[in-house]
Design an enzyme around this catalytic site. Structure first.
Site, PDB file in Angstrom:
ATOM      1  N   ASN A 296      -5.374   7.230  -5.813  1.00  0.00           N
ATOM      2  CA  ASN A 296      -6.096   8.463  -5.431  1.00  0.00           C
ATOM      3  C   ASN A 296      -5.374   9.725  -5.894  1.00  0.00           C
ATOM      4  O   ASN A 296      -5.052  10.611  -5.113  1.00  0.00           O
ATOM      5  CB  ASN A 296      -6.367   8.501  -3.913  1.00  0.00           C
ATOM      6  CG  ASN A 296      -5.111   8.544  -3.066  1.00  0.00           C
ATOM      7  OD1 ASN A 296      -4.062   8.052  -3.493  1.00  0.00           O
ATOM      8  ND2 ASN A 296      -5.200   9.121  -1.881  1.00  0.00           N
TER       9      ASN A 296
ATOM     10  N   HIS B 140     -10.277   0.760   2.090  1.00  0.00           N
ATOM     11  CA  HIS B 140     -10.067   1.759   3.146  1.00  0.00           C
ATOM     12  C   HIS B 140     -11.230   1.588   4.106  1.00  0.00           C
ATOM     13  O   HIS B 140     -12.348   2.020   3.826  1.00  0.00           O
ATOM     14  CB  HIS B 140     -10.026   3.189   2.578  1.00  0.00           C
ATOM     15  CG  HIS B 140      -9.729   4.210   3.635  1.00  0.00           C
ATOM     16  ND1 HIS B 140      -8.540   4.888   3.720  1.00  0.00           N
ATOM     17  CD2 HIS B 140     -10.463   4.627   4.694  1.00  0.00           C
ATOM     18  CE1 HIS B 140      -8.554   5.693   4.772  1.00  0.00           C
ATOM     19  NE2 HIS B 140      -9.727   5.546   5.384  1.00  0.00           N
TER      20      HIS B 140
ATOM     21  N   HIS C 110      -4.312  -0.843   6.116  1.00  0.00           N
ATOM     22  CA  HIS C 110      -3.861  -0.034   7.250  1.00  0.00           C
ATOM     23  C   HIS C 110      -4.755  -0.196   8.480  1.00  0.00           C
ATOM     24  O   HIS C 110      -5.337   0.776   8.964  1.00  0.00           O
ATOM     25  CB  HIS C 110      -3.671   1.439   6.878  1.00  0.00           C
ATOM     26  CG  HIS C 110      -4.723   2.037   5.973  1.00  0.00           C
ATOM     27  ND1 HIS C 110      -6.064   1.903   6.198  1.00  0.00           N
ATOM     28  CD2 HIS C 110      -4.607   2.790   4.847  1.00  0.00           C
ATOM     29  CE1 HIS C 110      -6.727   2.544   5.252  1.00  0.00           C
ATOM     30  NE2 HIS C 110      -5.860   3.080   4.427  1.00  0.00           N
TER      31      HIS C 110
ATOM     32  N   ALA D 118      -4.035  14.600   5.669  1.00  0.00           N
ATOM     33  CA  ALA D 118      -3.718  13.341   6.340  1.00  0.00           C
ATOM     34  C   ALA D 118      -2.676  12.585   5.530  1.00  0.00           C
ATOM     35  O   ALA D 118      -2.801  12.477   4.315  1.00  0.00           O
ATOM     36  CB  ALA D 118      -4.982  12.496   6.462  1.00  0.00           C
TER      37      ALA D 118
ATOM     38  N   ASP E   8       1.613   2.605   3.498  1.00  0.00           N
ATOM     39  CA  ASP E   8       0.753   3.788   3.372  1.00  0.00           C
ATOM     40  C   ASP E   8       1.599   5.067   3.428  1.00  0.00           C
ATOM     41  O   ASP E   8       1.145   6.105   3.919  1.00  0.00           O
ATOM     42  CB  ASP E   8      -0.340   3.808   4.449  1.00  0.00           C
ATOM     43  CG  ASP E   8      -1.449   4.805   4.128  1.00  0.00           C
ATOM     44  OD1 ASP E   8      -1.522   5.256   2.973  1.00  0.00           O
ATOM     45  OD2 ASP E   8      -2.221   5.142   5.049  1.00  0.00           O
TER      46      ASP E   8
ATOM     47  N   LYS F 279      -9.398  -0.580  -5.657  1.00  0.00           N
ATOM     48  CA  LYS F 279      -9.376   0.091  -4.360  1.00  0.00           C
ATOM     49  C   LYS F 279     -10.741   0.693  -4.039  1.00  0.00           C
ATOM     50  O   LYS F 279     -11.285   1.467  -4.823  1.00  0.00           O
ATOM     51  CB  LYS F 279      -8.313   1.195  -4.382  1.00  0.00           C
ATOM     52  CG  LYS F 279      -8.296   2.084  -3.157  1.00  0.00           C
ATOM     53  CD  LYS F 279      -7.775   1.358  -1.930  1.00  0.00           C
ATOM     54  CE  LYS F 279      -7.940   2.188  -0.681  1.00  0.00           C
ATOM     55  NZ  LYS F 279      -6.728   2.451   0.029  1.00  0.00           N
TER      56      LYS F 279
ATOM     57  N   LEU G  26      -4.816   8.984   8.114  1.00  0.00           N
ATOM     58  CA  LEU G  26      -6.069   8.245   8.229  1.00  0.00           C
ATOM     59  C   LEU G  26      -5.850   6.800   7.804  1.00  0.00           C
ATOM     60  O   LEU G  26      -5.144   6.572   6.832  1.00  0.00           O
ATOM     61  CB  LEU G  26      -7.150   8.900   7.364  1.00  0.00           C
ATOM     62  CG  LEU G  26      -7.639  10.250   7.917  1.00  0.00           C
ATOM     63  CD1 LEU G  26      -8.501  10.963   6.887  1.00  0.00           C
ATOM     64  CD2 LEU G  26      -8.422  10.041   9.214  1.00  0.00           C
TER      65      LEU G  26
ATOM     66  N   ARG H  63       1.978   9.435  -5.767  1.00  0.00           N
ATOM     67  CA  ARG H  63       1.590  10.736  -6.340  1.00  0.00           C
ATOM     68  C   ARG H  63       1.962  10.798  -7.825  1.00  0.00           C
ATOM     69  O   ARG H  63       2.081   9.774  -8.479  1.00  0.00           O
ATOM     70  CB  ARG H  63       2.229  11.906  -5.558  1.00  0.00           C
ATOM     71  CG  ARG H  63       2.099  11.825  -4.050  1.00  0.00           C
ATOM     72  CD  ARG H  63       0.684  11.735  -3.552  1.00  0.00           C
ATOM     73  NE  ARG H  63       0.609  11.900  -2.093  1.00  0.00           N
ATOM     74  CZ  ARG H  63      -0.403  11.460  -1.371  1.00  0.00           C
ATOM     75  NH1 ARG H  63      -1.408  10.793  -1.922  1.00  0.00           N
ATOM     76  NH2 ARG H  63      -0.425  11.670  -0.070  1.00  0.00           N
TER      77      ARG H  63
ATOM     78  N   HIS I 147       1.524   5.383  -1.696  1.00  0.00           N
ATOM     79  CA  HIS I 147       1.125   6.564  -2.480  1.00  0.00           C
ATOM     80  C   HIS I 147       2.361   7.144  -3.141  1.00  0.00           C
ATOM     81  O   HIS I 147       3.275   7.598  -2.452  1.00  0.00           O
ATOM     82  CB  HIS I 147       0.488   7.618  -1.572  1.00  0.00           C
ATOM     83  CG  HIS I 147      -0.765   7.125  -0.914  1.00  0.00           C
ATOM     84  ND1 HIS I 147      -2.005   7.254  -1.484  1.00  0.00           N
ATOM     85  CD2 HIS I 147      -0.949   6.457   0.243  1.00  0.00           C
ATOM     86  CE1 HIS I 147      -2.908   6.700  -0.696  1.00  0.00           C
ATOM     87  NE2 HIS I 147      -2.303   6.202   0.364  1.00  0.00           N
TER      88      HIS I 147
ATOM     89  N   HIS J 223       0.874  -1.192   0.000  1.00  0.00           N
ATOM     90  CA  HIS J 223       0.000   0.000   0.000  1.00  0.00           C
ATOM     91  C   HIS J 223       0.902   1.230   0.000  1.00  0.00           C
ATOM     92  O   HIS J 223       1.503   1.577   1.008  1.00  0.00           O
ATOM     93  CB  HIS J 223      -0.902   0.008   1.246  1.00  0.00           C
ATOM     94  CG  HIS J 223      -1.810   1.208   1.325  1.00  0.00           C
ATOM     95  ND1 HIS J 223      -3.135   1.103   1.633  1.00  0.00           N
ATOM     96  CD2 HIS J 223      -1.585   2.524   1.143  1.00  0.00           C
ATOM     97  CE1 HIS J 223      -3.691   2.294   1.634  1.00  0.00           C
ATOM     98  NE2 HIS J 223      -2.765   3.187   1.350  1.00  0.00           N
TER      99      HIS J 223
HETATM  100  C1  NCD Z   1      -3.527   8.993   2.223  1.00  0.00           C
HETATM  101  C2  NCD Z   1      -3.115  10.047   1.214  1.00  0.00           C
HETATM  102  O1  NCD Z   1      -2.550  11.052   1.609  1.00  0.00           O
HETATM  103  O2  NCD Z   1      -3.322   9.836   0.006  1.00  0.00           O
HETATM  104  N1  NCD Z   1      -3.524   9.587   3.534  1.00  0.00           N
HETATM  105  C3  NCD Z   1      -3.429   8.935   4.710  1.00  0.00           C
HETATM  106  O3  NCD Z   1      -3.569   9.579   5.755  1.00  0.00           O
HETATM  107  N2  NCD Z   1      -3.164   7.647   4.764  1.00  0.00           N
HETATM  108  C4  NCD Z   1      -4.846   8.419   1.860  1.00  0.00           C
HETATM  109  C5  NCD Z   1      -5.172   7.150   2.601  1.00  0.00           C
HETATM  110  O4  NCD Z   1      -4.580   6.105   2.376  1.00  0.00           O
HETATM  111  O5  NCD Z   1      -6.069   7.188   3.457  1.00  0.00           O
HETATM  112 ZN    ZN Z   2      -3.148   5.127   1.825  1.00  0.00          ZN
END
Ligand code: NCD
Ligand code: ZN
Length: 350
Positions: A46, A141, A179, A268, A252, A104, A224, A22, A20, A18
């Protein structure tokens, strides 16, 4: 013999289930922090706009591959962002073609960039049934978004109100509860013997809600699902170090610029990619379970995703405190690196 006497540990190269990454300048800055140690990652969809179609995923994957540091051997495993308009045949075709590894589910409004997520689970039932037929995992999620549910209860309520009914209706759907942050989630996964696994982040093994809120508010610990009380953190550590194949690493790691985090309504997300393996070794060492680290970071995830584990290895060596940057510079501004609050002694080689 206690695992405490171990000072060097060779494990199969880890994967991050998992992540991110970007896009654009931010992606180029953070990508090397993951590819340094990890061979594969489940890449979250996302973006703005989200990765919804097979074409979106193909194009995003191409941008990731084009941004890889020279010599990096890294496979991004793409996910499709589930919306109420997602087409089951398109999802099945994308899975079949190796374009999308998983789908997802974000409940609409649950977290960063989740506005196009799902409001009514019945609307996505045909997609989920198709996924169950073809064995394609759903990454979840697991938080409800109702304003009248306390933010610290949103995961537990999600299990009762959404996950349990969903698993009754579509029992063959393979689900990763992502998570997880609570004893409830750990118990729920442990009591289930089929088609359910959970990822645990690096930071949720280390911080509890006091770290966010006691002695001043700490935006860099806000993510989150939000970290819960200490008893839940302890339950997560026990699950992670147990070797139980249903629990595996999903960092995450979620970079946001300091400007985006340090404001009245801060984003978050915690950026753990640079020091994740050192943090995890420290957690497993403190629990006297170093020999279970490989299961958590390198074996259990591939097993659930029906992929072979990585063949090559990294070595973790215990020594003087590891130095790592307090932040990474990006063209958008600095991104603060997770500070576990204690020295890290495990150096990663290879
Ligand atoms: C994640 C994000 O910033 O894309 N933020 C987070 O707090 N984990 C989104 C997510 O996985 O909830
Ligand atoms: Zn995440």
């Amino acid at each position: 013999m206690s695992d405490k006497s171990i000072t060097s540990l060779a494990i199969r190269r880890p994967d991050d289930w998992h992540l991110h990454l970007r896009d654009g300048a931010m992606m180029r800055a953070v990508l090397p922090e993951t590819t340094r140690h990890f061979a594969r990652a489940i890449v979250m969809p996302n973006l703005v706009p989200p990765v919804v179609t097979a074409t979106d995923a193909v194009e995003y994957r191409a941008r990731i591959l084009a941004a890889l540091p020279a010599g990096a051997d890294f496979t991004p495993l793409m996910t499709l962002y589930l919306t109420e308009d997602t087409n089951p045949e398109e999802v099945a075709a994308a899975h079949d073609a190796g374009i999308a590894t998983a789908v997802k589910l974000y409940p609409a409004g649950a977290t960063t960039n989740s506005a196009s997520g799902v409001r009514d689970m019945e609307k996505v039932r045909p997609v989920l049934e198709t996924m169950a037929e073809i064995g394609m995992p759903l990454c979840v999620h697991g938080e409800v978004t109702d304003n009248d549910v306390d933010i610290f209860d949103r995961e537990a309520v999600f299990i009762d109100k959404v996950l349990k009914p969903l698993r009754k209706k579509v029992p063959d759907l393979r689900i990763v509860m992502e998570h997880v942050t609570t004893q409830h989630a750990v118990d729920y996964v442990r009591d289930t013997h089929k088609n359910l696994a959970a990822t645990i982040t690096t930071h949720h093994l280390i911080i509890n809600r006091n770290n966010i809120l006691a002695g001043g508010i700490k935006p860099h610990f806000y993510c989150l699902p939000v970290a819960k009380r200490e008893a839940h953190r302890v339950a997560l550590v026990q699950a992670a170090v147990s070797g139980d194949k249903r629990f595996f690493l999903g960092t995450d790691s979620a970079p946001h610029t300091d400007a985006a985090k340090l404001q009245p309504c801060g984003c978050a997300g915690i950026f753990t990619a640079p020091n994740t393996m050192s943090c995890l070794a420290e957690v497993f060492d403190a629990a006297d379970r170093l020999k279970k680290l490989e299961a958590f970071t390198s074996l259990n995830g591939p097993q659930f995703y029906r992929l072979p584990p990585n063949e090559d290895r990294i070595t973790l060596r215990k020594g003087d405190p590891v130095t790592y940057p307090t932040h990474i510079d990006t063209a958008d501004g600095p991104v603060t690196v997770f500070d576990p609050g204690f020295d890290l002694h495990w150096h990663v080689e290879g």
